[in-house]
Each structure stands twice: as structure tokens, then as C-alpha cells.
Motif scaffolding. Structure first.
Motif, mmCIF file in Angstrom:
data_model
loop_
_atom_site.group_PDB
_atom_site.id
_atom_site.type_symbol
_atom_site.label_atom_id
_atom_site.label_comp_id
_atom_site.label_asym_id
_atom_site.label_seq_id
_atom_site.Cartn_x
_atom_site.Cartn_y
_atom_site.Cartn_z
ATOM 1 N N GLU A 127 9.564 13.406 13.512
ATOM 2 C CA GLU A 127 10.127 14.315 14.517
ATOM 3 C C GLU A 127 9.676 15.747 14.250
ATOM 4 O OE1 GLU A 127 14.321 13.914 14.495
ATOM 5 O OE2 GLU A 127 14.327 11.838 15.229
ATOM 6 N N SER A 128 9.679 16.145 12.972
ATOM 7 C CA SER A 128 9.347 17.535 12.634
ATOM 8 C C SER A 128 7.880 17.840 12.923
ATOM 9 C CB SER A 128 9.661 17.812 11.163
ATOM 10 O OG SER A 128 8.948 16.927 10.320
ATOM 11 N N ASP A 129 6.996 16.838 12.892
ATOM 12 C CA ASP A 129 5.577 17.048 13.152
ATOM 13 C C ASP A 129 5.130 16.512 14.515
ATOM 14 O OD1 ASP A 129 4.975 18.373 10.822
ATOM 15 O OD2 ASP A 129 4.491 16.551 9.711
ATOM 16 N N ASN A 130 6.091 16.020 15.306
ATOM 17 C CA ASN A 130 5.772 15.460 16.625
ATOM 18 C C ASN A 130 4.739 14.335 16.544
ATOM 19 O OD1 ASN A 130 7.487 17.263 18.128
ATOM 20 N ND2 ASN A 130 5.943 18.877 17.825
ATOM 21 N N ILE A 131 4.914 13.464 15.558
ATOM 22 C CA ILE A 131 4.032 12.303 15.409
ATOM 23 C C ILE A 131 4.812 11.076 15.857
ATOM 24 C CG2 ILE A 131 2.719 10.878 13.795
ATOM 25 C CD1 ILE A 131 2.531 13.341 11.976
ATOM 26 N N SER A 132 4.270 10.343 16.794
ATOM 27 C CA SER A 132 4.982 9.179 17.321
ATOM 28 C C SER A 132 4.132 7.921 17.146
ATOM 29 C CB SER A 132 5.330 9.377 18.800
ATOM 30 O OG SER A 132 4.147 9.637 19.544
ATOM 31 N N GLY A 133 4.337 7.239 16.041
ATOM 32 C CA GLY A 133 3.776 5.908 15.869
ATOM 33 C C GLY A 133 2.294 5.831 15.614
ATOM 34 N N GLU A 134 1.722 6.742 14.812
ATOM 35 C CA GLU A 134 0.328 6.570 14.403
ATOM 36 C C GLU A 134 0.250 5.395 13.426
ATOM 37 O OE1 GLU A 134 -2.074 8.057 15.724
ATOM 38 O OE2 GLU A 134 -1.102 9.738 16.741
ATOM 39 N N HIS A 135 -0.830 4.639 13.521
ATOM 40 C CA HIS A 135 -0.910 3.451 12.678
ATOM 41 C C HIS A 135 -2.354 3.154 12.302
ATOM 42 C CE1 HIS A 135 -1.588 1.951 16.783
ATOM 43 N NE2 HIS A 135 -2.346 1.017 16.206
ATOM 44 N N THR A 136 -2.498 2.299 11.297
ATOM 45 C CA THR A 136 -3.822 1.882 10.831
ATOM 46 C C THR A 136 -3.722 0.475 10.252
ATOM 47 O OG1 THR A 136 -5.673 2.443 9.373
ATOM 48 C CG2 THR A 136 -3.480 2.896 8.549
ATOM 49 N N GLN A 137 -4.845 -0.251 10.294
ATOM 50 C CA GLN A 137 -4.922 -1.591 9.698
ATOM 51 C C GLN A 137 -6.140 -1.654 8.772
ATOM 52 O OE1 GLN A 137 -5.114 -1.768 13.413
ATOM 53 N NE2 GLN A 137 -2.902 -1.459 13.400
ATOM 54 N N THR A 138 -5.950 -2.335 7.664
ATOM 55 C CA THR A 138 -7.043 -2.521 6.710
ATOM 56 C C THR A 138 -7.139 -4.004 6.371
ATOM 57 O OG1 THR A 138 -6.647 -0.333 5.757
ATOM 58 C CG2 THR A 138 -7.984 -1.861 4.471
ATOM 59 N N TYR A 139 -8.360 -4.539 6.404
ATOM 60 C CA TYR A 139 -8.623 -5.933 6.059
ATOM 61 C C TYR A 139 -9.499 -5.963 4.810
ATOM 62 C CZ TYR A 139 -7.236 -6.390 10.958
ATOM 63 O OH TYR A 139 -6.557 -6.314 12.147
ATOM 64 N N ASN A 140 -9.139 -6.805 3.863
ATOM 65 C CA ASN A 140 -9.898 -6.912 2.622
ATOM 66 C C ASN A 140 -10.237 -8.368 2.334
ATOM 67 O OD1 ASN A 140 -9.738 -4.067 1.382
ATOM 68 N ND2 ASN A 140 -7.611 -4.511 1.886
ATOM 69 N N ILE A 141 -11.436 -8.592 1.820
ATOM 70 C CA ILE A 141 -11.851 -9.879 1.266
ATOM 71 C C ILE A 141 -12.360 -9.600 -0.137
ATOM 72 C CG2 ILE A 141 -13.364 -11.875 1.505
ATOM 73 C CD1 ILE A 141 -13.506 -11.309 4.480
ATOM 74 N N PHE A 142 -11.904 -10.359 -1.112
ATOM 75 C CA PHE A 142 -12.306 -10.070 -2.491
ATOM 76 C C PHE A 142 -12.601 -11.354 -3.257
ATOM 77 C CE2 PHE A 142 -7.683 -10.127 -2.136
ATOM 78 C CZ PHE A 142 -7.309 -11.065 -3.095
ATOM 79 N N ALA A 143 -13.444 -11.214 -4.271
ATOM 80 C CA ALA A 143 -13.772 -12.324 -5.162
ATOM 81 C C ALA A 143 -14.122 -11.754 -6.526
ATOM 82 C CB ALA A 143 -14.940 -13.142 -4.617
ATOM 83 N N GLN A 144 -13.685 -12.449 -7.561
ATOM 84 C CA GLN A 144 -13.971 -12.015 -8.937
ATOM 85 C C GLN A 144 -14.131 -13.237 -9.815
ATOM 86 O OE1 GLN A 144 -12.228 -8.351 -10.722
ATOM 87 N NE2 GLN A 144 -11.152 -9.773 -12.053
ATOM 88 N N ASP A 145 -15.149 -13.214 -10.658
ATOM 89 C CA ASP A 145 -15.490 -14.375 -11.477
ATOM 90 C C ASP A 145 -15.394 -14.007 -12.955
ATOM 91 O OD1 ASP A 145 -16.138 -16.979 -11.820
ATOM 92 O OD2 ASP A 145 -18.269 -16.785 -11.348
ATOM 93 N N GLU A 146 -14.722 -14.847 -13.733
ATOM 94 C CA GLU A 146 -14.701 -14.745 -15.191
ATOM 95 C C GLU A 146 -15.645 -15.799 -15.757
ATOM 96 O OE1 GLU A 146 -10.968 -14.189 -17.491
ATOM 97 O OE2 GLU A 146 -10.036 -14.478 -15.536
ATOM 98 N N ILE A 147 -16.593 -15.368 -16.577
ATOM 99 C CA ILE A 147 -17.613 -16.279 -17.085
ATOM 100 C C ILE A 147 -17.648 -16.193 -18.603
ATOM 101 C CG2 ILE A 147 -20.060 -16.910 -17.011
ATOM 102 C CD1 ILE A 147 -20.213 -15.341 -14.348
ATOM 103 N N ASP A 148 -17.510 -17.348 -19.266
ATOM 104 C CA ASP A 148 -17.688 -17.421 -20.720
ATOM 105 C C ASP A 148 -19.153 -17.704 -21.002
ATOM 106 O OD1 ASP A 148 -14.964 -17.061 -21.049
ATOM 107 O OD2 ASP A 148 -14.545 -19.209 -21.055
#
Length: 875
Positions: A557-578
Motif C-alpha cells: 500500500e505504501s509503495d502503490n504496488i499491487s500484485g507484482e509477481h515472478t516465476q522461476t523454473y529450475n532443473i538440476f543434476a549432480q553426480d558423486e563419483i568414487d
């Protein structure tokens, strides 16, 4: 149903989870010996006449099933079930019973031979079989398996119990112990050596969990800290208790040198390896904690350990961890019903109250906590300094009183609930929720003097103004849930959902001109869904992969911001190798797509060399952090300084490269670690002051200037930083209960900032240290533990020392040191534990009494007595 299955006729059997192994492998030997011990206890119970002894032996048989279930699970391939976890409470129960039996028998002066009554002889058999089981478990560890330190501690304590029980059983029948008679001098010499060994045994559990705890951060799978392929700093629950930390920032500051805090009237700000807390990722049991008040919503009541992980050297949690990751691991009760209540009080009205109730039936468990925090307003210095210039150019310093407190009073409530269901070995689920309420308690009558105006006659006019017109009020609630599915021993699938909602208000007070009212400062919503899996591809390769969706929104209300939004999609992979028995590697990649900023790819890689007690690690990670909605859309009005901050929807993401090396050596009584890091950050967001030409060419900016805003600035990607540091730590554990440790971090930082030259109205590149960075930080901790039957004493001294802290606004703050002394007195009774405590905070009364508008090194009010009381019940 037939008792025989014929599946083991070829000499193989199945572990928990279905893996087939030989019946003579080290794992089968270990829990087979535990089963043999359980059978001997069954015979011992029939020979005992004391109901208390019989009940405890029956409980022990049940606990040995827990030990057996743990050992029957290869935790490198399958997570151990909750009802198969060996806890510190189980170990403590043995100590309590052993202490009770010792009060019933005469002092031990000579070596005792097995024998006496039939029951005592059987107790000695239980003791020796227990020792054999302990050796078999150690062989399992030496074969490369991961075994929790509490399992070995439990077996070690249990053999001592059987020895004491054998003596008590002889005493009950008035049969004297059979002693081994040799030359007295030989016995005395041996007893001296044995006394040291007994003293060392008393601290085995502490030694194992302190010097080599279990960690999961970085790989999302369990490792002993010494075997983790990436460097992780661990703060154990004992260290937290010893230091007397009451909140997360306090704990991190006292117990690690990578992290410093800076407290002012605006709150407490955290700095990690020279970088602000905007770049820190906080997790609770591996799950993200979001929101403005995330530091305060973490309760330390049931914390098992805190894992501190520098840089975004993992693809699993998010590349926005440009500074690092802090993962809080909780330690919940694993059986029956337990409850605890604790209160801690210090000067200036500082009080912390905590209540916890845990219920665990095996299939269902519930964990509930309530935390109350409050403090009064306080001053360190109530003087403002102003400079008056005379006509001849001379300057005079004028001091005025201010009513603005250095630390603003507040009250907060924090309630958390988590429920879990263990449906089977393959399925489990949980839900969780949290409600947090925080409100400042500013003094309504406080006044201060604004910057004086010079009159035509050369004198200065000082105007007294009301310091505050509102309180800040934060309310947040979070919710979440998830499930785990293990279709086989090589596959683990996890689904987690988490939401966080924050509402921040200006609570304006009643005035002569208008009624009291609330104004919405901002409302944020955060929602995260993560689906991930851990796949054991073969004996030397473990893959972790998944996908994540994050949604955020902002209203104000104090900044007159009404419902700004964002979406982030992530895909990840990590391998442990001996790669070999002495070399391991970790490699990962994270793909990010944001609807406002597009795509990015961030890699990470690590190498781990280990030989004997020596560990060498090296890692690299790339970071990527999109601007927050507040940075994009929010404005700010600082009326006391006539400064107006504009939003900027054209900001770019911040990026970094983080390199780290670490060398570590550890054995059974000490550990030492030396490491170094380089962190290069690009496109950092800071404030750019607008030029006169920009203001005059824009009608909106011109209107703001006409309203009296003398400084108009905008967020922009104007900074880049380079940070280099060296971290060292050292810890010694002595056999007589003394632990001494410490650390030192040197951080060399350099920030290049685009700065406006007011006289020439041109931008210049200004090179300074990074804002809020501290170059030199050290800490020392020494604790002493001693047990006398039902009474346990802990004495702890903690010292935190830091050098100058740089501020881009105020310059350098002086260095300071603070030393605290705490004592805990644990009295263990059959059904509950009473733990009073007393200590001194800031022993040497270190205070910064600079004038109010200075850059304070610390706002600690000075020396204070700490009084605490904790009460813990158990079923």
C-alpha cells in the motif's frame, strides 16, 4: 505362514531395502552379534530378582532391536527409518542406570574376575558379548560403511552397565567379588592407566559427534564430515548449548569466524565471507526458509547441528547462494513422549522462553514448539554530535541529547508444528506449519534534534522532532508438506511443497491530528515445489537430480504496488563419483529460467582426496541471483535524511564465481583445518545517486526535489566485488572433559562502485572494501564437562574478537571483543531432567559509547548476568 523361506539356502540374506549380501559379511556379523547379546540378556532377565533391573533389561532388548535395525540398513543406499535411530537419550538412560547401580555396591579397588553367583556370571557373559559386538561394528566401520557415532557410544556404555550389574547381583546375594590378586604396585600402575582410559570412555560420544559429525549439505546424502567431498563447517548441538546461543545469528557469530553480525536500530544484519545476508540461503533439514524474518523464525531448541557451506558449491539447493548455505538439522525425539520448557533472562528486559512437546508412536510423530522473545529499549550512548562553523572557519562540536534508543524494544511469538507418518519402509509423508508475530515497542515520547540550520546572525537553530510515529509489525505464516518413496534400495524419490506469506505493517499511533491506523508496508507470498531423486547407479556412482518451481508476489500500500509477481523454473543434476579409494569427485549443473530475466546455466565441481587422517578438497561454483521484487518495484523514503529511493525494473541478475580449497587433518583427539576462497561477484545491485541533469529532465524527479528530497537515488547494477579469504580452525578434546577450540578468518575485500561526484556531476569509480565487511575475525571456545552420578557440570568460556568493520555510509567502526562465561548444571532424575544455569555475558564490559550518529562497533549494553532454567520430561 511358514517360518522358513529357503531364500537363504545359498548363504545370502536381504538387508533392509532388499539388497542381497553374504551371511558372513561385516554388516551381518555386527547385527548377528547384537542378536546373540539379546539372547543372553533374555537368560539374564530370568535370573534377576530386582524389578527395576528386569524392566531396564527388557527396555534394553527393545533398544538392541533398534540397533539391529540400524545395522541391517546400508545407509549409503537407503535412509535409515526413524524408529531405527539410536539417540543420545538412549545412551543417557544407560548412564543413569549405571550410576544408580554404582551407589549400591562398594567402591572398586581391584580388578574383578567374572563369576560369583549364576546371575552375575551371566551378566559378565553379556558384557563380553557386548564388547565383541562393539568390535564387529568397528570392523564394519573400517570396511567403509557409515555408522552413526551414537551406535558405538550405546554399545560402549552398555558393556559398562553389565559390569556394574554383575557386581550388584553379587552384592544382592552378599557374595563378594572375586578379585585378581597380584603385586600391589602392578595393580596400582595398571589402575592409573585404566583410570585415564575410563575418563576417556566417558567422553567417547562427545568426541565422536564433535570431531566427526554427520553432514548432508552439498551432496544431499549422509556423510561423516571427514568423508564429505565438499568442505562443510559443522556446529554441533553441544557447542550450541555450551555457547548459550539463543538465536541463529548469535550462534553463528559465536561459533564460526566466517560469519559476523551488525546490529543497529534497524535490526541485525548478517555478513558471510564478507557478503551480506541477501546472498545467503537458509535451509531447515534441507528445505528452503524464505521471508524477511527467516533468521528469527528458526528455533534452536531441537537443533542437532548447523552445517555452514561456503558458496553455491552445490547444484541441489540453488545457485542464488552466492555467499553460502546454512542448513539447520533438527534432532527430534524418536520414541514415546517428551516435553521441555526453558527460560533465559538477561539485563534490559531480554527474555527467551521455549516450550517443546514431541510425540512418537513409531508410525506417527508430532513435534510442536513455541518460542517467546522480548527486550526493552536501551541506549549505549544518548548523545548526538553536531559541528558548528564560525565565520573565521573554526569548528565547534556541540552535543545534544537524543531519545532514540540504540536497540529498539520488541516482542515476538513463534509457533511451529510438524507431523510425520512412516507408513512402511517405502513410504513416508509429513506436513509442517509455522506462525510468527513480531512487533517493535518504540518509545512514543522519544525526540531527537534534526540537523541544525545556520541563521543570518551566524548562530545555529536546533529543532526537536518526534523520533517515531509508528511501530513495525511483522506477521508471517508458512506451510509445507512432502512425501518420500523408496521403490528399491537404489532409488529415493522426494516431493516437497513449501509456502510462506509475510505481512509487514506500519502501526501508526494516535496523534492530535489523526486516529491510529495500520498501513500495509508490504505483503509477500512465496511458493516452492521440488521433485528430486537420488539414484545409486552402481557402487561408485550416485546421481541426484530434480526440478523446482518457485513463485513469488509482492503487494504494498505504501509503495502503490499491487500484485507484482515472478516465476522461476529450475532443473538440476549432480553426480558423486568414487574415482578410487582415495579420490572422489562431485559435478553438477543447474538450469534456471525466470519469466522476467530469461535463462542461465550455473555449474559446480569438487575434488576430494583423502589418505589416513588427511583430507584435501577443492571446489568451484557459479552463482546466479535474480533481483528481488522489492528491488525491482519498491521505493523508500528516509525522512530523517531527506533521501528518496526509486525502483528500477531494468535491473540485471547478479552473478559470481566462487573457488575454494581446504586442507584438514583429524584424529581421535584433535582436528585442524586451513582453507582459502576467492569470490568474484558481478553486476551487484547498489544505490546510484541521480545527477542534476537527470532530475531536471524528468518531471517526476523534479517534483520530488521540489517536495524537499535533497537526495534522489535509484537501485542499479553499479558494483562488482572481489573477496579473498583464509579460514583456519583448531579443536582439541582431552580425556578429562576439557575441549578447547578456536578459529580465525581473514577476508580481503574490494568493491568497485559507480559514485557521483557532487561538484562535477560526473560518475567516478570508487574502490573501497565491501560494505559491512570485517577483515579479521577470531573466536575461542573452551568447555569443561564432568559427571558425578546424577549431576553433570558444564562450564564454557566463549570469546569473539573482530577488527574494524567498514561501512560505505559511515566509514570504519572500531574493532571489539566480547567474552562470555556460562555454566549449566544438569540434574538427572528418573522421569525428568532439571537444568539450571548461570553465567556472565560480556565479562569485561566491552561497550562502544560513541555518539549516536557514529558507526558503532557493537551495541551490547555491557556486562550482564545470565540466568536460565530448563526442565525436560520423558516417558
Amino acid at each position: 505362514m511358514k517360518i522358513y523361506t529357503k531364500t537363504g539356502d545359498a548363504g545370502q540374506t536381504s538387508l533392509v531395502g532388499g539388497k542381497r549380501v553374504s551371511k558372513c559379511c561385516p554388516r551381518l556379523e555386527s547385527y548377528g552379534t547384537v542378536d546373540e547379546l539379546n539372547s543372553h540378556i533374555g537368560l539374564l532377565i530370568t535370573l534377576c530378582n530386582d524389578a527395576k533391573d528386569q524392566k531396564f533389561l527388557l527396555d534394553t532388548q527393545g533398544n538392541l532391536f533398534v540397533v539391529g535395525g540400524y545395522l541391517a540398513t546400508d545407509n549409503s543406499e537407503r535412509e535409515v527409518r526413524a524408529n531405527n535411530i539410536v539417540t543420545e537419550e538412549m545412551v543417557r538412560d544407560i548412564e543413569i542406570q549405571t550410576d544408580r547401580l554404582q551407589t549400591l555396591v562398594p567402591p572398586l579397588r581391584l580388578f574383578v574376575l567374572p563369576g560369583g553367583t549364576y546371575a552375575a556370571a551371566q551378566a559378565h557373559i553379556c558384557r563380553t558379548v557386548c564388547r565383541r559386538a562393539e568390535r564387529d561394528i568397528l570392523r564394519l566401520v573400517e570396511s567403509g560403511a557409515e555408522v552413526d557415532a551414537q551406535v558405538l557410544a550405546y554399545m560402549n556404555r552398555l558393556s559398562d552397565y553389565f559390569f556394574t550389574l554383575a557386581r550388584k547381583l553379587n552384592s544382592d546375594e552378599k557374595v563378594e567379588d572375586i578379585v585378581w590378586k597380584r603385586v600391589v604396585t602392578m595393580i596400582a600402575a595398571v589402575l592409573c592407566i585404566t583410570g585415564v582410559a575410563v575418563g576417556q570412555t566417558e567422553h567417547d560420544s562427545i568426541r565422536q559427534t564433535t570431531l566427526n559429525p554427520v553432514v548432508i549439505t552439498g551432496t544431499n546424502t549422509y556423510h561423516k564430515a571427514s568423508d564429505s567431498p565438499v568442505a562443510v563447517k559443522v556446529i554441533t548441538s553441544k557447542e550450541l548449548q555450551d555457547a548459550g546461543a539463543t538465536n541463529l545469528q548469535d550462534a553463528l557469530t559465536r561459533l564460526t569466524t566466517n560469519i559476523t553480525t551488525h546490529t543497529s536500530g534497524m535490526g541485525t544484519f548478517v555478513n558471510f565471507n564478507g557478503v551480506s545476508d541477501d546472498y545467503i540461503l537458509i535451509l531447515e533439514n534441507g528445505k528452503r526458509v524464505s521471508g524477511d524474518d527467516r533468521w528469527n523464525r528458526i528455533s534452536l531448541d531441537n537443533v542437532k547441528r548447523i552445517e555452514v557451506f561456503s558458496g553455491a558449491a552445490s547444484a541441489l539447493y540453488g545457485s542464488d547462494a552466492i555467499a553460502g548455505v546454512i542448513n539447520i538439522i533438527t534432532d527430534d525425539s524418536r520414541r514415546g513422549i517428551s516435553a521441555s520448557a526453558a527460560t533465559r533472562m538477561r539485563s534490559k528486559g531480554r527474555m527467551e522462553q521455549d516450550v517443546n512437546v514431541d510425540v512418537n508412536t513409531g508410525i506417527f510423530s508430532s513435534y510442536t514448539s513455541y518460542n517467546r522473545r522480548e527486550a526493552d529499549n536501551w541506549q549505549v550512548s544518548n548523545l548526538q554530535a553536531f559541528t558548528e562553523k564560525a565565520a573565521d572557519g573554526s569548528e565547534t562540536e556541540v552535543l545534544k541529547l537524543t531519545g532514540r534508543p540504540m536497540s529498539v524494544g520488541f516482542g515476538s511469538h513463534n509457533i511451529s508444528e510438524r507431523m510425520e507418518w512412516q507408513f512402511s519402509d517405502k513410504w513416508s509423508a509429513y506436513i509442517r506449519g509455522n506462525y510468527y508475530d513480531y512487533q517493535t515497542q518504540r518509545p512514543q515520547a522519544a525526540r531527537y534534534f534534526s540537523t541544525p540550520k545556520k541563521q543570518s546572525d551566524g548562530t545555529y537553530k536546533y529543532t526537536s522532532k518526534q523520533a517515531y510515529s509508528y511501530d513495525l509489525h511483522h506477521q508471517s505464516y508458512s506451510y509445507g508438506g512432502g512425501a518420500r518413496w523408496n521403490p528399491n534400495s537404489r532409488t529415493h524419490i522426494y516431493l516437497d511443497v513449501y509456502g510462506d506469506n509475510l505481512r509487514s505493517l506500519y502501526d501508526y499511533w494516535q496523534t492530535d491530528d489523526e486516529e491510529a491506523y495500520d498501513e500495509m508496508r508490504k505483503r509477500t507470498r512465496y511458493f516452492n515445489e521440488t521433485l528430486r531423486g537420488i539414484f545409486r547407479l552402481n557402487s561408485w556412482n550416485k546421481l541426484s537430480a530434480g526440478m523446482e518451481l518457485t513463485q513469488e508476489s509482492l503487494t504494498s500500500e505504501s509503495d502503490n504496488i499491487s500484485g507484482e509477481h515472478t516465476q522461476t523454473y529450475n532443473i538440476f543434476a549432480q553426480d558423486e563419483i568414487d574415482i578410487s579409494s582415495w579420490l572422489e569427485a562431485v559435478a553438477g549443473v543447474r538450469y534456471t529460467y525466470n519469466n522476467l530475466f530469461g535463462s542461465a546455466v550455473t555449474p559446480n565441481a569438487a575434488l576430494f582426496f583423502h589418505f589416513g587422517g588427511l583430507r584435501l578438497r577443492a571446489s568451484y561454483s557459479g552463482g546466479y541471483r535474480t533481483p528481488t521484487l522489492s528491488q525491482l518495484y519498491a521505493t523508500d523514503q528516509a525522512k530523517t535524511t531527506s533521501r528518496y529511493t526509486l525502483n528500477n525494473t531494468s535491473l540485471n541478475p547478479e552473478k559470481n564465481d566462487f573457488w575454494q580449497v581446504n586442507a584438514e587433518y583429524a584424529n581421535s583427539w584433535m582436528s585442524v583445518s586451513v582453507g582459502g576462497f576467492v569470490n568474484k561477484i558481478r553486476d551487484m545491485i547498489n544505490y546510484r545517486t541521480m545527477t542534476d541533469a537527470e532530475i531536471s529532465s524528468d518531471n517526476h524527479l523534479s517534483a520530488l526535489q521540489a517536495e524537499g528530497w535533497t537526495t534522489i537515488r535509484q537501485r542499479d547494477n553499479i558494483d562488482r566485488a572481489r573477496l579473498r579469504g583464509i579460514n583456519t580452525s583448531l579443536k582439541f578434546m582431552f580425556p578429562f572433559g576439557l575441549t578447547i577450540g578456536g578459529g580465525y578468518t581473514m577476508t580481503d575485500s574490494r568493491a568497485e562502485t559507480q559514485t557521483l561526484n557532487a561538484s562535477t556531476q560526473t560518475y567516478e569509480i570508487k574502490s573501497t572494501p565491501v560494505d559491512k565487511c570485517v577483515r579479521n575475525v577470531g573466536h575461542v571456545q573452551a568447555s569443561y564437562d564432568k559427571t558425578w552420578k546424577r549431576y553433570h557440570l558444564n562450564v564454557n568460556v566463549n570469546g569473539h574478537m573482530q577488527g574494524e568493520r567498514y561501512s560505505s555510509t559511515y566509514g570504519y567502526a572500531d574493532g571489539f571483543s566480547q567474552w562470555d562465561l556460562t555454566t549449566r548444571h544438569t540434574i538427572t532424575l528418573p522421569k525428568f531432567i532439571l537444568e539450571p544455569g548461570i553465567g556472565v555475558e560480556n565479562i569485561f564490559n566491552s561497550r562502544d559509547t560513541s555518539y549516536w550518529n557514529s558507526n558503532f562497533s557493537t551495541i551490547n549494553p555491557g556486562r550482564s548476568v545470565i540466568v536460565s532454567l530448563a526442565l525436560r520430561f520423558r516417558q
